[in-house]
Every structure is written in C-alpha cells, then in structure tokens.
Design a protein around this motif. Structure first.
Motif, short mmCIF file in Angstrom:
data_model
loop_
_atom_site.label_atom_id
_atom_site.label_comp_id
_atom_site.label_asym_id
_atom_site.label_seq_id
_atom_site.Cartn_x
_atom_site.Cartn_y
_atom_site.Cartn_z
N ASP A 231 0.86 -1.19 0.00
CA ASP A 231 0.00 0.00 0.00
C ASP A 231 0.89 1.24 0.00
O ASP A 231 2.08 1.18 0.36
CB ASP A 231 -0.90 0.00 1.25
N VAL A 232 0.30 2.36 -0.41
CA VAL A 232 0.99 3.65 -0.34
C VAL A 232 -0.05 4.70 0.01
O VAL A 232 -1.16 4.71 -0.51
CB VAL A 232 1.70 3.99 -1.68
N HIS A 233 0.30 5.59 0.93
CA HIS A 233 -0.61 6.67 1.31
C HIS A 233 0.22 7.90 1.65
O HIS A 233 1.45 7.88 1.65
CB HIS A 233 -1.52 6.25 2.47
N ASP A 234 -0.49 9.02 1.90
CA ASP A 234 0.20 10.29 2.14
C ASP A 234 1.22 10.58 1.05
O ASP A 234 2.36 10.97 1.33
CB ASP A 234 0.86 10.31 3.53
N LEU A 235 0.80 10.37 -0.18
CA LEU A 235 1.68 10.60 -1.34
C LEU A 235 1.54 12.05 -1.80
O LEU A 235 0.44 12.50 -2.12
CB LEU A 235 1.29 9.64 -2.47
N HIS A 236 2.64 12.76 -1.82
CA HIS A 236 2.64 14.17 -2.24
C HIS A 236 3.78 14.40 -3.23
O HIS A 236 4.91 13.96 -2.99
CB HIS A 236 2.83 15.10 -1.04
N VAL A 237 3.48 15.11 -4.30
CA VAL A 237 4.51 15.56 -5.23
C VAL A 237 4.29 17.04 -5.47
O VAL A 237 3.19 17.46 -5.83
CB VAL A 237 4.46 14.81 -6.58
N SER A 238 5.31 17.83 -5.23
CA SER A 238 5.22 19.27 -5.44
C SER A 238 6.56 19.76 -5.96
O SER A 238 7.46 18.97 -6.25
CB SER A 238 4.82 19.99 -4.14
N ARG A 239 6.69 21.08 -6.08
CA ARG A 239 7.96 21.65 -6.53
C ARG A 239 8.42 22.73 -5.56
O ARG A 239 7.62 23.55 -5.12
CB ARG A 239 7.82 22.26 -7.93
N ILE A 240 9.69 22.73 -5.26
CA ILE A 240 10.27 23.79 -4.44
C ILE A 240 10.48 25.03 -5.30
O ILE A 240 10.21 26.15 -4.90
CB ILE A 240 11.60 23.34 -3.82
N ASP A 241 11.00 24.83 -6.50
CA ASP A 241 11.04 25.87 -7.52
C ASP A 241 10.73 25.22 -8.85
O ASP A 241 10.32 24.05 -8.89
CB ASP A 241 12.39 26.62 -7.53
N SER A 242 10.91 25.92 -9.94
CA SER A 242 10.48 25.38 -11.23
C SER A 242 11.31 24.18 -11.68
O SER A 242 10.90 23.45 -12.58
CB SER A 242 10.54 26.47 -12.31
N ASN A 243 12.47 23.95 -11.06
CA ASN A 243 13.35 22.87 -11.50
C ASN A 243 13.52 21.75 -10.48
O ASN A 243 14.28 20.83 -10.73
CB ASN A 243 14.75 23.43 -11.82
N LEU A 244 12.83 21.84 -9.33
CA LEU A 244 13.08 20.85 -8.28
C LEU A 244 11.79 20.21 -7.79
O LEU A 244 11.17 20.69 -6.83
CB LEU A 244 13.82 21.50 -7.11
N PRO A 245 11.32 19.13 -8.44
CA PRO A 245 10.17 18.38 -7.92
C PRO A 245 10.60 17.51 -6.75
O PRO A 245 11.72 16.97 -6.74
CB PRO A 245 9.75 17.53 -9.12
N VAL A 246 9.73 17.39 -5.75
CA VAL A 246 10.03 16.56 -4.58
C VAL A 246 8.83 15.66 -4.31
O VAL A 246 7.68 16.03 -4.58
CB VAL A 246 10.35 17.41 -3.34
N LEU A 247 9.10 14.49 -3.80
CA LEU A 247 8.05 13.51 -3.49
C LEU A 247 8.23 13.00 -2.07
O LEU A 247 9.36 12.72 -1.64
CB LEU A 247 8.09 12.35 -4.48
N THR A 248 7.10 12.87 -1.36
CA THR A 248 7.10 12.21 -0.06
C THR A 248 5.96 11.20 -0.05
O THR A 248 4.92 11.42 -0.66
CB THR A 248 6.91 13.20 1.10
N ALA A 249 6.16 10.08 0.64
CA ALA A 249 5.13 9.05 0.67
C ALA A 249 5.36 8.10 1.84
O ALA A 249 6.51 7.88 2.25
CB ALA A 249 5.12 8.26 -0.64
N HIS A 250 4.26 7.55 2.36
CA HIS A 250 4.31 6.46 3.32
C HIS A 250 4.06 5.17 2.52
O HIS A 250 3.02 5.05 1.85
CB HIS A 250 3.24 6.62 4.40
N VAL A 251 4.98 4.24 2.61
CA VAL A 251 4.89 3.00 1.83
C VAL A 251 4.80 1.82 2.78
O VAL A 251 5.66 1.66 3.67
CB VAL A 251 6.10 2.84 0.89
#
Length: 303
Positions: A231-251
C-alpha cells in the motif's frame, strides 16, 4: 542517498544583467518618444518595458538569492525567490495590459494626432534593442521559471515594437490615426495571456500542486507495482522551484522486509524508478516505510 539542494539553482546572472541594461536604455528612449509623439502604442510599450525592468531586476536579485546556501532556518535556502519574483512580474504585466486596453478603447473613440515619422524611429530602436536582449537570453531560457519569464518578456517587447512600427507606417502613409490605438490594444493582448500563464505557474508552485505533466495516479500505481509493496498513502509531489520536484510518501511493506534486509533494496529501487521512469524526473524523494499494523494505527493519513 544524499541530495544537494543547490542543483539546478542559479539562473545565468550575466545574461540577466545584460538584458537589464539593454531594457533600461530602451525604456528611457521610449519614454522620451512617448512624450514627444503622444503615442499610446509607444507609451504602452514603455510601460511594458518598465515592467520588464522591474521583472528583470527581481529576476537578477532572485538569481543571486538562490545561490545562497541552505541553513537550519531556511532548509531550502532561497529557492522560492525565483517563483515569487516571477509571480510579482506577472502581476505587474497584468496591470499594464488592463491599462492599455482601457486607454486603447478610449483613444479609438477620440484618436490624438501622432507623428508617424518619430514613432517609426522609436519603434525601430526598440526592436533592435529587443533583438539583442533575445539573443542574450535565448541560451538560458531553460534554466528556470525566472529565465523563461524574462525571455518571454523580451519577446513580447519585440512583438510590441513590431506593432509600433506597423502603426507608424500606417499613420505615415494613410493618415489613419487610430492605428496607434489599435497597436496599443494588440500589445495588451500579447501581454495578458503571458502574464496569466506565468502567474498560474507561480501559484501552482506556491500552492504545492502536483506538477503539470505528472499523473499522480500513475506514480501511485508504479510504486504499488514494486515487489513487497502492499500500500501507499500520504503521497505528495510538489515543486520547491520550477526545477526541483520533490516527493514524499508512506509506503507499506510486507512485514518480513523489516527482518530480512529487503527494505534498503526496495528504497533504492523506488528512488531509481522515480528518477528514471517518468518524463519529469523526481530525484528528491523521501519515503517512510511501514508495516500494515503501523499504517492501520495512523489517524491522520490520507490517500
């Protein structure tokens, strides 16, 4: 896996400085031209150039700030400075565009006399300077939202100068004074869509929306498809600036993975897949591994 928060930071400051100097010269020339000729098209282009000067100045300042290292207080440093600068620049552009439309409609009803010869001179001067600015910024426009906004600014200025030149030729050879107001309206129509596009992207980053071109459902499915992931939950993908995507997730992993040494291998597998599988490479990812019992005990998790 260690991550360098400075990767991709720092727009080409030299290019921005040159473009700023060119824009300053053109702005002064166009203000003089607008006073001498009384042209709305030239006044609108001068207003647009003033916005460019402010925008390029903010871009230059932001490009300097993002090079400052991160600290315990600002863990991402000043990477968001470019986003704030681009958003402010877009807001100023929108104001100039709305003013140009209102004034253009007024002048269509009551067109003032505009000397075509003088208008042509300043239009050609502006176009030549904007072409120089485009050549300077062209090589760096992929460096980030700041540089892309600056490049689009100068490109719109060049198109605005073309509109001024066309208006000057129409007035000189046909005497149709409303050509100046029409040119001003056209410049405004060039400005407003770009202002909205830049502002929309800036707000998207600040609101931590999922980046365009990345389907979060596919990211979730890709993670779930890995061996031992249940399972995976609390999945977030965003950007700090226009060139830096970041992902966090509970797996959530099979319980045995926490005893047989599988967890580090799964972590390496997930990070490698996210960095290589999608068109938008996610090189900065943070995972929290859990057993099914741990996930069931969380009260705040969401999907």
């Amino acid at each position: 896996m260690a991550h360098d928060h400075s990767h991709g930071a720092g727009a080409p400051r030299g290019r921005l400085a040159i473009a700023f100097a060119v824009a300053a010269v053109v702005f002064v020339a166009e203000v003089i031209g607008a006073v001498v000729t009384g042209s709305l098209a030239l006044l609108t282009d001068a207003g647009h150039m003033l916005v460019d000067l402010v925008g390029l100045g903010m871009a230059l300042a932001a490009a300097t700030l993002v090079l400052r290292p991160a600290s315990d207080r600002r863990t991402w440093g000043f990477r968001r400075a470019e986003v704030l600068a681009a958003g402010a620049q877009a807001t100023l552009l929108a104001v100039v565009g709305v003013y140009s439309i209102v004034e253009g409609l007024r002048r269509l009803a009551d067109p003032p006399e505009v000397p075509g010869g003088s208008l042509l001179f300043f239009g050609v001067l502006g176009l030549a300077a904007n072409v120089v600015g485009l050549l300077v910024l062209r090589g760096g426009r992929g460096a980030g939202l700041n540089m892309r906004a600056a490049f689009l600014e100068v490109m719109a200025d060049a198109l605005g100068s073309v509109a001024v030149i066309v208006a000057a030729l129409v007035i000189r050879f046909t005497g149709w004074e409303r050509a100046d107001a029409v040119a001003g309206l056209l410049i405004a129509l060039i400005i407003l869509p770009r202002a909205w596009a830049i502002l929309r992207e800036s707000l998207s980053i600040l609101l931590e929306s999922t980046p365009r071109g990345l389907d979060l459902a596919k990211v979730r499915a890709h993670i779930l498809d890995r061996p031992h992931v249940t399972d995976v939950h609390d999945l977030h993908v965003s950007r700090i600036d226009s060139n830096l995507p970041v992902l966090t997730a509970h797996v959530v992993l099979d319980d045995e993975c926490f005893h047989d040494g599988h967890a580090p291998l799964i972590l390496r597998d997930l990070r490698g897949c996210l960095a290589e599988h999608f068109d938008l490479a996610i090189e900065h990812s943070t995972f929290q591994f859990e057993r099914a019992a741990d996930a069931a005990g969380e009260h705040l998790h969401h999907h």
